[in-house]
Design an enzyme around this catalytic site. Structure first.
Site, PDB file in Angstrom:
ATOM      1  N   GLY A  81       0.797  -1.218   0.000  1.00  0.00           N
ATOM      2  CA  GLY A  81       0.000   0.000   0.000  1.00  0.00           C
ATOM      3  C   GLY A  81       0.826   1.263   0.000  1.00  0.00           C
ATOM      4  N   ASP A 299       7.913 -12.586   7.130  1.00  0.00           N
ATOM      5  CA  ASP A 299       7.317 -11.385   6.519  1.00  0.00           C
ATOM      6  C   ASP A 299       6.420 -11.784   5.354  1.00  0.00           C
ATOM      7  OD1 ASP A 299       6.712  -8.714   6.408  1.00  0.00           O
ATOM      8  OD2 ASP A 299       8.627  -8.075   5.571  1.00  0.00           O
TER       9      ASP A 299
END
Length: 406
Positions: A81, A299
């Site tokens: 994002g 991650d």
């Protein structure tokens, strides 16, 4: 129509790592837990008369059996994002975790808690539980004040079952809220007391960026306050060599009073000027630092931007939990480390730090979260059991999420 699953699962002739090496064992699974671990053949007589309707027997022929991997840092709702709306990574599917050997996952938000929300994160965490994994989540994201579900870190931890602490709060990063020392301590103290009230981990999972301040806030908290070191769990420490060296120095200076550190299994093309997780773990062990004070996470679902020679964004990559097994293979192969030496960093150490009871170990009474691996060097993933149910078997995915197709 599928035949009903027998209530007992008997795994014969496994080379067991619990995560320590235990040699050849037979394992009995019942009610989603490990019911017995015995010498080969010890239960044959008792089970032989029960029949296939009650017992499913699987011959492993010396294949390795280990705990399922515990991944403490996964963007289960998708990360990214930071490059506009089209850079938002989609939500992860069940098999992106289970087919990578992950049976326990802790989800989180990253930079973006504006278009992503805690409601969405908790809902996806609960959905992963319904799909068969064990799942928890951190409250908050990079920001201070912490964006919570209930309006309070302590209330989130006390009243929202999956929430075990705060993460990934960003420090030493241009995308962080640039928290002052006092703001940092307020969050840490809320997490600590929230853990005491709720009986949960009470851990502050910290995103470390590329900033020169590194672990300064953590070091000051250890020097100037009464907060125990176990509250702090800094991650991405291998993203810069200087940062990893600082973490090693802190661990060496403080010994058992140092925080548990976390390295990230970045994809091979995203290591940059840092160290791969395998390099970092090998360096940690080579320096004689406590192996119980290091963990490794993936991650997974995080956005990994790639830039061309002109410095312009060329494409996006996405973090994958599959890099955990890749890291284990590199450690036992290229770096010559024994599986029993490094496996706890992906299993027992993580479960211990996060107080995930019944996870990270193969023991009587523990949850039946197991991997079957073929080849001591190849560590080829053959099967995955999550809470006693086959997710992967003979290399084939058996259970998929509801939107993954047949």
């Amino acid at each position: 129509m599928h035949a009903p699953t027998p209530p007992l699962l008997f795994l014969r002739d496994a080379e067991l790592f619990d995560p320590q090496a235990r040699g050849r064992k037979d394992l009995l699974i019942a009610d989603a837990r490990v019911a017995a671990i015995v010498e080969p053949g010890e239960l044959d007589a008792q089970l032989s008369g029960l029949g296939s309707a009650l017992v499913e027997t699987v011959e492993l022929d010396g294949a390795l059996v280990t705990p399922g991997l515990v991944d403490a840092h996964v963007h289960v709702t998708g990360g990214g994002g930071e490059g506009g709306y089209t850079s938002r990574v989609p939500s992860l599917t069940l098999t992106e975790l289970s087919a990578a050997g992950v049976t326990s996952v802790v989800g989180l938000l990253g930079t973006d808690a504006t278009t992503r929300t805690m409601r969405e994160l908790v809902a996806r965490t609960l959905a992963l539980r319904e799909e068969g994994l064990s799942a928890w989540c951190w409250t908050g994201n990079y920001e201070v004040p912490v964006k919570t579900l209930t309006g309070s870190v302590r209330d989130d931890m006390a009243f929202v079952d999956p929430i075990i602490g705060v993460g990934e709060l960003a420090i030493s990063d241009h995308r962080s809220s640039q928290p002052s020392f006092d703001e940092f301590l307020r969050v840490a103290s809320d997490v600590h007391v929230g853990g005491m009230i709720s009986g949960k981990a009470g851990v502050l999972h910290l995103h470390l960026g590329d900033g020169a301040r590194g672990l300064e806030l953590v070091r000051r908290a250890l020097d100037e306050t009464e907060l125990p070191a176990r509250v702090f769990h800094p991650t991405h420490l291998n993203r810069r060599r200087e940062l990893f060296a600082e973490a090693c120095t802190l661990a060496g200076e403080r010994g058992e009073r140092a925080p548990v550190m976390d390295v990230t299994a970045f994809p091979a093309d995203d290591v940059g000027d840092g160290l791969s997780a395998a390099e970092a773990i090998a360096a940690w062990l080579g320096a004689g630092l406590d192996p119980a004070r290091l963990t490794c996470s993936s991650d997974g679902g995080g956005c990994m931007p790639h830039f061309g020679d002109d410095g312009q964004l060329s494409h996006y990559g996405v973090g994958q939990s599959a890099t955990l097994l890749e890291t284990l293979r590199a450690l036992t192969g290229e770096f010559g480390r024994g599986l029993a030496e490094v496996l706890p960093m992906f299993t027992a150490n993580v479960a211990q730090q996060l107080r995930l009871r019944g996870k990270g170990r193969v023991a009587v009474g523990a949850d039946a979260d197991l991997l079957v691996l073929r080849g001591a060097q190849d560590l080829e993933l053959d099967a995955v059991l999550a809470r006693g149910q086959w997710m992967v078997r003979a290399g084939t995915v058996l259970r998929r999420g509801p939107f993954e197709g047949p």
